[in-house]
Design an enzyme around this catalytic site. Sequence first.
Site, mmCIF file in Angstrom:
data_model
loop_
_atom_site.group_PDB
_atom_site.id
_atom_site.type_symbol
_atom_site.label_atom_id
_atom_site.label_comp_id
_atom_site.label_asym_id
_atom_site.label_seq_id
_atom_site.Cartn_x
_atom_site.Cartn_y
_atom_site.Cartn_z
ATOM 1 N N LYS A 204 5.115 12.357 -4.553
ATOM 2 C CA LYS A 204 5.771 12.187 -5.853
ATOM 3 C C LYS A 204 5.416 13.352 -6.778
ATOM 4 O O LYS A 204 6.274 13.867 -7.502
ATOM 5 C CB LYS A 204 5.374 10.849 -6.484
ATOM 6 C CG LYS A 204 5.930 9.633 -5.750
ATOM 7 C CD LYS A 204 7.459 9.573 -5.799
ATOM 8 C CE LYS A 204 8.041 8.459 -4.968
ATOM 9 N NZ LYS A 204 9.516 8.497 -4.850
ATOM 10 N N TYR B 247 1.315 9.602 -0.193
ATOM 11 C CA TYR B 247 2.484 9.078 -0.906
ATOM 12 C C TYR B 247 2.503 9.596 -2.345
ATOM 13 O O TYR B 247 3.520 10.116 -2.819
ATOM 14 C CB TYR B 247 2.464 7.538 -0.898
ATOM 15 C CG TYR B 247 3.342 6.936 -1.966
ATOM 16 C CD1 TYR B 247 4.725 6.919 -1.835
ATOM 17 C CD2 TYR B 247 2.783 6.415 -3.143
ATOM 18 C CE1 TYR B 247 5.523 6.412 -2.840
ATOM 19 C CE2 TYR B 247 3.571 5.892 -4.143
ATOM 20 C CZ TYR B 247 4.944 5.894 -3.984
ATOM 21 O OH TYR B 247 5.730 5.395 -4.989
ATOM 22 N N SER C 64 6.495 7.964 -10.072
ATOM 23 C CA SER C 64 5.550 6.839 -10.054
ATOM 24 C C SER C 64 4.358 7.137 -10.940
ATOM 25 O O SER C 64 3.951 8.301 -11.075
ATOM 26 C CB SER C 64 5.087 6.641 -8.611
ATOM 27 O OG SER C 64 3.965 5.798 -8.570
HETATM 28 N N1 UFG Z 1 -3.938 -6.373 -4.609
HETATM 29 C C1 UFG Z 1 -4.807 -7.352 -4.168
HETATM 30 N N2 UFG Z 1 -4.529 -7.988 -3.007
HETATM 31 C C2 UFG Z 1 -3.410 -7.696 -2.265
HETATM 32 C C3 UFG Z 1 -2.535 -6.703 -2.732
HETATM 33 C C4 UFG Z 1 -2.828 -6.050 -3.914
HETATM 34 O O1 UFG Z 1 -5.827 -7.642 -4.809
HETATM 35 O O2 UFG Z 1 -3.230 -8.312 -1.203
HETATM 36 C C5 UFG Z 1 -4.220 -5.693 -5.874
HETATM 37 C C6 UFG Z 1 -4.477 -4.212 -5.712
HETATM 38 O O3 UFG Z 1 -5.837 -3.969 -5.434
HETATM 39 C C7 UFG Z 1 -4.025 -3.677 -7.065
HETATM 40 C C8 UFG Z 1 -2.917 -4.633 -7.489
HETATM 41 O O4 UFG Z 1 -3.080 -5.785 -6.698
HETATM 42 O O5 UFG Z 1 -5.068 -3.781 -7.975
HETATM 43 C C9 UFG Z 1 -1.538 -4.067 -7.286
HETATM 44 O O6 UFG Z 1 -1.435 -3.587 -5.968
HETATM 45 P P1 UFG Z 1 -0.054 -3.152 -5.306
HETATM 46 O O7 UFG Z 1 -0.340 -2.773 -3.894
HETATM 47 O O8 UFG Z 1 0.968 -4.203 -5.543
HETATM 48 O O9 UFG Z 1 0.398 -1.881 -6.148
HETATM 49 P P2 UFG Z 1 -0.414 -0.535 -6.530
HETATM 50 O O10 UFG Z 1 -0.854 -0.687 -7.921
HETATM 51 O O11 UFG Z 1 -1.401 -0.222 -5.494
HETATM 52 O O12 UFG Z 1 0.740 0.549 -6.543
HETATM 53 C C10 UFG Z 1 0.914 1.466 -5.495
HETATM 54 C C11 UFG Z 1 1.293 2.822 -6.079
HETATM 55 C C12 UFG Z 1 2.696 2.838 -6.599
HETATM 56 C C13 UFG Z 1 3.602 2.380 -5.554
HETATM 57 C C14 UFG Z 1 3.209 1.020 -5.130
HETATM 58 C C15 UFG Z 1 4.162 0.547 -4.085
HETATM 59 O O13 UFG Z 1 0.416 3.180 -7.107
HETATM 60 O O14 UFG Z 1 3.066 4.138 -6.956
HETATM 61 O O15 UFG Z 1 1.878 1.026 -4.628
HETATM 62 O O16 UFG Z 1 3.676 0.619 -2.821
HETATM 63 F F1 UFG Z 1 4.878 2.399 -6.000
#
Ligand code: UFG
Length: 337
Positions: A154, A150, A125
């Site tokens: 990785k 998590y 990841s």
């Molecule tokens: N976000 C929101 N509102 C939400 C959900 C997410 O604003 O309700 C924003 C987050 O703050 C972030 C973006 O959307 O800026 C993406 O968020 P995600 O939770 O979809 O994904 P992440 O970038 O946090 O990714 C993380 C880890 C990955 C992992 C992934 C899956 O960095 O390695 O979560 O759980 F695979």
Amino acid sequence: MKILVTGGAGYIGSHAVVELHQAGYQPVIIDDFSNSEESALAGIEAILGVAVPLYRIDCADEAALRSVFAAEPDIAGVIHFAAFKAVGESVQKPLAYFQNNVGSLLTLLAVMKEFGVENLVFSSSCTVYGIPDALPVTEATPTKPASSPYGRTKQMCEDLIRDVSAAPDNTLHTILLRYFNPIGAHASAKIGELPLGVPNNLVPFITQTAAGMREKLTIYGNDYDTPDGTNVRDYIHVVDLAKAHVVAVQRLLDRKASEPVETFNVGTGHGNTVLEVVQAFEQASGQKLNYSIGPRRPGDVPAIYADATKAEQVLGFKTETSLVDSLASAWKWQQTL
Ligand code: UFG
């Protein structure tokens, strides 16, 4: 060529199973359904027209895993997806994350060695980069402390594979794929993401909100040092990501890898803000999305996106699906649920 796919009923795993089969491989699935649904198997079968063999076991159960390798004597390689993946949950249950994610890899490596299976594609990841000093991140960008257990699992799994591969009698060949943010669903809408409970991830939260299952999306902060103040991520269509696994497997089987452990970023090479994703979703679905700005989410990296050059030059891999099309596929899938 038979390829064992651990976590093959999961979100990325199910799409990879489809792409592997369509590329002429024989996928065999291991899944314990701890974070996946039986319906994924029906979806795979509906797309492929055949059932894919399944072993319902926990990958960390050594005896059970050994029995799969014994029953499937000609496994050419393994793609190891099976893992826990919720960042927030990993803070609540760190021990479970280390046991499951690190434990299952250790078990798998031991059993692969015992049965002489030498090829591994590992699901890593972009979280291994932590908060990077410069963007985009290349594979040579130094890893930083992970923001969650998590992410730490990785990093540990990558280190573990490198150490195992450095042994004098090593026969293991591994490609580490560092995924950016997978989104969307298969064009058939027969497989897609099935989040348990309230989604943590952005795109399923958006599609559930548009479907009326959630009142509104909360955007976690708009005061970051990014073009519009919201976080930047590299959103890759899950089918594009699945195809990267097929290319990686082929490279291992062809013995083209230049070193025992090769690492590739798998992203589009473009960063999008959360607000851009919302706008792209509105374009893809033709609907307005109800959202508001809330506080920052602890542990969020302000911005990260891939330098995708190495995957393109070495693997010949390039993503094909736009953000709007990826979101359209997510929306089509949501409407089948
Ligand atoms: N976000 C929101 N509102 C939400 C959900 C997410 O604003 O309700 C924003 C987050 O703050 C972030 C973006 O959307 O800026 C993406 O968020 P995600 O939770 O979809 O994904 P992440 O970038 O946090 O990714 C993380 C880890 C990955 C992992 C992934 C899956 O960095 O390695 O979560 O759980 F695979």
